[in-house]
Write an enzyme that holds these catalytic residues in place. Structure first.
Site, PDB file in Angstrom:
ATOM      1  CE  LYS A   1      -2.032  -1.085   3.878  1.00 16.12           C
ATOM      2  NZ  LYS A   1      -1.266  -2.335   4.148  1.00 16.12           N
TER       3      LYS A   1
ATOM      4  NE  ARG B   1      -4.188  -1.433   9.877  1.00 15.13           N
ATOM      5  CZ  ARG B   1      -3.176  -0.814   9.287  1.00 15.13           C
ATOM      6  NH1 ARG B   1      -3.267   0.448   8.964  1.00 15.13           N
ATOM      7  NH2 ARG B   1      -2.082  -1.476   9.020  1.00 15.13           N
TER       8      ARG B   1
ATOM      9  NE  ARG C   1       8.051  -2.575   6.071  1.00 13.57           N
ATOM     10  CZ  ARG C   1       6.759  -2.340   6.171  1.00 13.57           C
ATOM     11  NH1 ARG C   1       6.141  -1.658   5.220  1.00 13.57           N
ATOM     12  NH2 ARG C   1       6.067  -2.794   7.186  1.00 13.57           N
TER      13      ARG C   1
ATOM     14  NE  ARG D   1       6.678  -0.721  10.253  1.00 12.55           N
ATOM     15  CZ  ARG D   1       5.606  -0.569   9.495  1.00 12.55           C
ATOM     16  NH1 ARG D   1       5.660   0.167   8.391  1.00 12.55           N
ATOM     17  NH2 ARG D   1       4.463  -1.137   9.819  1.00 12.55           N
TER      18      ARG D   1
ATOM     19  NE  ARG E   1       2.271  -5.235  10.866  1.00 14.37           N
ATOM     20  CZ  ARG E   1       3.290  -4.903  10.067  1.00 14.37           C
ATOM     21  NH1 ARG E   1       4.480  -5.402  10.273  1.00 14.37           N
ATOM     22  NH2 ARG E   1       3.106  -4.066   9.078  1.00 14.37           N
TER      23      ARG E   1
HETATM   24  P1  AP5 Z   1       4.943  -1.569   1.705  1.00 17.29           P
HETATM   25  O1  AP5 Z   1       4.568  -0.783   0.513  1.00 17.29           O
HETATM   26  O2  AP5 Z   1       5.732  -0.895   2.767  1.00 17.29           O
HETATM   27  O3  AP5 Z   1       3.651  -2.288   2.313  1.00 17.29           O
HETATM   28  P2  AP5 Z   1       2.408  -1.709   3.081  1.00 17.29           P
HETATM   29  O4  AP5 Z   1       1.200  -2.389   2.554  1.00 17.29           O
HETATM   30  O5  AP5 Z   1       2.415  -0.221   3.084  1.00 17.29           O
HETATM   31  O6  AP5 Z   1       2.788  -2.315   4.494  1.00 17.29           O
HETATM   32  P3  AP5 Z   1       2.870  -1.724   5.939  1.00 17.29           P
HETATM   33  O7  AP5 Z   1       3.534  -2.806   6.759  1.00 17.29           O
HETATM   34  O8  AP5 Z   1       3.510  -0.380   5.968  1.00 17.29           O
HETATM   35  O9  AP5 Z   1       1.379  -1.616   6.233  1.00 17.29           O
HETATM   36  P4  AP5 Z   1       0.677  -1.895   7.526  1.00 17.29           P
HETATM   37  O10 AP5 Z   1      -0.676  -1.744   6.966  1.00 17.29           O
HETATM   38  O11 AP5 Z   1       0.859  -3.090   8.351  1.00 17.29           O
HETATM   39  O12 AP5 Z   1       1.357  -0.853   8.506  1.00 17.29           O
HETATM   40  P5  AP5 Z   1       0.953   0.625   8.905  1.00 17.29           P
HETATM   41  O13 AP5 Z   1       2.198   1.408   8.867  1.00 17.29           O
HETATM   42  O14 AP5 Z   1      -0.237   1.137   8.147  1.00 17.29           O
HETATM   43  O15 AP5 Z   1       5.692  -2.888   1.223  1.00 17.29           O
HETATM   44  C1  AP5 Z   1       6.247  -3.805   2.119  1.00 17.29           C
HETATM   45  C2  AP5 Z   1       7.627  -4.270   1.634  1.00 17.29           C
HETATM   46  O16 AP5 Z   1       7.503  -5.015   0.433  1.00 17.29           O
HETATM   47  C3  AP5 Z   1       8.602  -3.133   1.327  1.00 17.29           C
HETATM   48  O17 AP5 Z   1       9.883  -3.513   1.733  1.00 17.29           O
HETATM   49  C4  AP5 Z   1       8.540  -2.984  -0.189  1.00 17.29           C
HETATM   50  O18 AP5 Z   1       9.757  -2.498  -0.734  1.00 17.29           O
HETATM   51  C5  AP5 Z   1       8.240  -4.418  -0.639  1.00 17.29           C
HETATM   52  N1  AP5 Z   1       7.374  -4.469  -1.796  1.00 17.29           N
HETATM   53  C6  AP5 Z   1       6.248  -3.740  -2.022  1.00 17.29           C
HETATM   54  N2  AP5 Z   1       5.698  -4.075  -3.197  1.00 17.29           N
HETATM   55  C7  AP5 Z   1       6.461  -5.068  -3.725  1.00 17.29           C
HETATM   56  C8  AP5 Z   1       6.400  -5.844  -4.906  1.00 17.29           C
HETATM   57  N3  AP5 Z   1       5.429  -5.685  -5.815  1.00 17.29           N
HETATM   58  N4  AP5 Z   1       7.337  -6.778  -5.087  1.00 17.29           N
HETATM   59  C9  AP5 Z   1       8.327  -6.964  -4.180  1.00 17.29           C
HETATM   60  N5  AP5 Z   1       8.451  -6.238  -3.060  1.00 17.29           N
HETATM   61  C10 AP5 Z   1       7.534  -5.312  -2.825  1.00 17.29           C
HETATM   62  O19 AP5 Z   1       0.458   0.398  10.405  1.00 17.29           O
HETATM   63  C11 AP5 Z   1       1.337  -0.003  11.424  1.00 17.29           C
HETATM   64  C12 AP5 Z   1       0.558  -0.104  12.726  1.00 17.29           C
HETATM   65  O20 AP5 Z   1      -0.052   1.181  13.020  1.00 17.29           O
HETATM   66  C13 AP5 Z   1      -0.617  -1.082  12.734  1.00 17.29           C
HETATM   67  O21 AP5 Z   1      -0.218  -2.411  13.023  1.00 17.29           O
HETATM   68  C14 AP5 Z   1      -1.499  -0.478  13.849  1.00 17.29           C
HETATM   69  O22 AP5 Z   1      -1.008  -0.784  15.133  1.00 17.29           O
HETATM   70  C15 AP5 Z   1      -1.334   1.026  13.637  1.00 17.29           C
HETATM   71  N6  AP5 Z   1      -2.370   1.573  12.732  1.00 17.29           N
HETATM   72  C16 AP5 Z   1      -2.157   2.165  11.520  1.00 17.29           C
HETATM   73  N7  AP5 Z   1      -3.328   2.525  10.961  1.00 17.29           N
HETATM   74  C17 AP5 Z   1      -4.301   2.148  11.832  1.00 17.29           C
HETATM   75  C18 AP5 Z   1      -5.717   2.228  11.815  1.00 17.29           C
HETATM   76  N8  AP5 Z   1      -6.378   2.766  10.772  1.00 17.29           N
HETATM   77  N9  AP5 Z   1      -6.405   1.720  12.867  1.00 17.29           N
HETATM   78  C19 AP5 Z   1      -5.768   1.179  13.914  1.00 17.29           C
HETATM   79  N10 AP5 Z   1      -4.430   1.065  14.009  1.00 17.29           N
HETATM   80  C20 AP5 Z   1      -3.691   1.542  12.963  1.00 17.29           C
END
Ligand code: AP5
Length: 210
Positions: free
Chosen positions: A13, A88, A123, A156, A167
């Site tokens: 994402k 979410r 990552r 992270r 997660r």
């Molecule tokens: P990346 O693009 O970073 O993936 P992402 O989907 O953004 O993953 P995140 O882990 O950042 O999302 P998340 O939803 O768990 O965490 P968030 O920060 O929102 O890609 C991942 C990796 O793969 C990278 O290394 C990239 O280079 C690689 N990659 C990408 N595409 C690729 C491809 N096509 N091929 C190969 N490699 C690829 O949330 C963290 C925490 O915050 C949550 O656990 C929660 O505690 C809290 N939080 C955040 N939002 C909320 C909410 N709305 N409600 C409640 N708690 C929340």
């Protein structure tokens, strides 16, 4: 254009939000990044969120809804935005509707759990500027050093293998039902995440243009 990016943790994402942001010149709003920034700055909200983030569970709805309400009221979001990581839960989606915000499309990036585990364990992030790398798929020029600001890259805490499993469980239980929520509203478009970032980006751009 008001967009939501849905998908499991590590589905890509954040990576795709950056690409859409570059092409369409609308800001990417990541609740994860906002919370991590608050944590870094030691704000009350950051401290409250720390235990949830570290454990891979969700921060309470009222906290994130408050964050989004404030962020979407800012000037740069008035011509459109990309929501990455929000909503979410169903109550978060309902809160967004109650803010009177009309969402044009919800892009759901689908990736198998096994692939996710591999992506997240590889990552590495820069805590200074927020840039994201991957040990295999997106290597920095110098090992362990950010290309943009030359700071050290780290893993992270919530990308450790055991937390990734938690997660993913949270995602399947609490976030996946949003697919049905937006399908009923005829907003959902499913994109299958590809091995190469640019191949997924092409599918995402096509979904936005259709
Ligand atoms: P990346 O693009 O970073 O993936 P992402 O989907 O953004 O993953 P995140 O882990 O950042 O999302 P998340 O939803 O768990 O965490 P968030 O920060 O929102 O890609 C991942 C990796 O793969 C990278 O290394 C990239 O280079 C690689 N990659 C990408 N595409 C690729 C491809 N096509 N091929 C190969 N490699 C690829 O949330 C963290 C925490 O915050 C949550 O656990 C929660 O505690 C809290 N939080 C955040 N939002 C909320 C909410 N709305 N409600 C409640 N708690 C929340």
């Amino acid at each position: 254009m008001n967009l939501i990016l849905l998908g499991a943790p590590g589905a890509g994402k954040g990576t795709q939000a950056e690409k859409i942001c570059e092409k369409y010149k609308i800001p990417a709003v990541s609740t994860g990044n906002i919370i991590r920034e608050a944590l870094k700055n030691g704000t009350d909200m950051g401290l409250k969120a720390k235990s949830y983030i570290d454990a891979g569970t969700l921060v309470p709805d009222d906290v994130v809804i408050g964050i989004i309400k404030e962020r979407l009221a800012e000037e740069d979001c008035q011509k459109g935005f990309i929501l990455d990581g929000f909503p979410r839960t169903i109550p978060q989606a309902e809160a967004l509707d109650n803010m009177g915000i009309v969402i044009d499309k919800v892009i759901d990036i689908e990736v198998e759990d096994d692939t996710i585990a591999k992506r997240l364990s590889g990552r590495r992030v820069c805590l200074n500027c927020g840039a994201t790398y991957h040990l295999e798929y997106k290597k920095p020029e110098k090992d362990g050093i950010c290309d943009i600001c030359q700071n050290e890259l780290v893993q992270r805490k919530d990308d450790k293998a055991e937390t990734v499993l938690d997660r993913l469980n949270v995602y399947h239980e609490q976030t996946e039902p949003l697919k049905g929520y937006y399908e009923k509203k005829k907003k959902l478009v499913v994109v299958y995440g590809q091995e190469k970032v640019e191949d997924t980006t092409n599918l995402v751009f096509k979904a936005l243009e259709d």
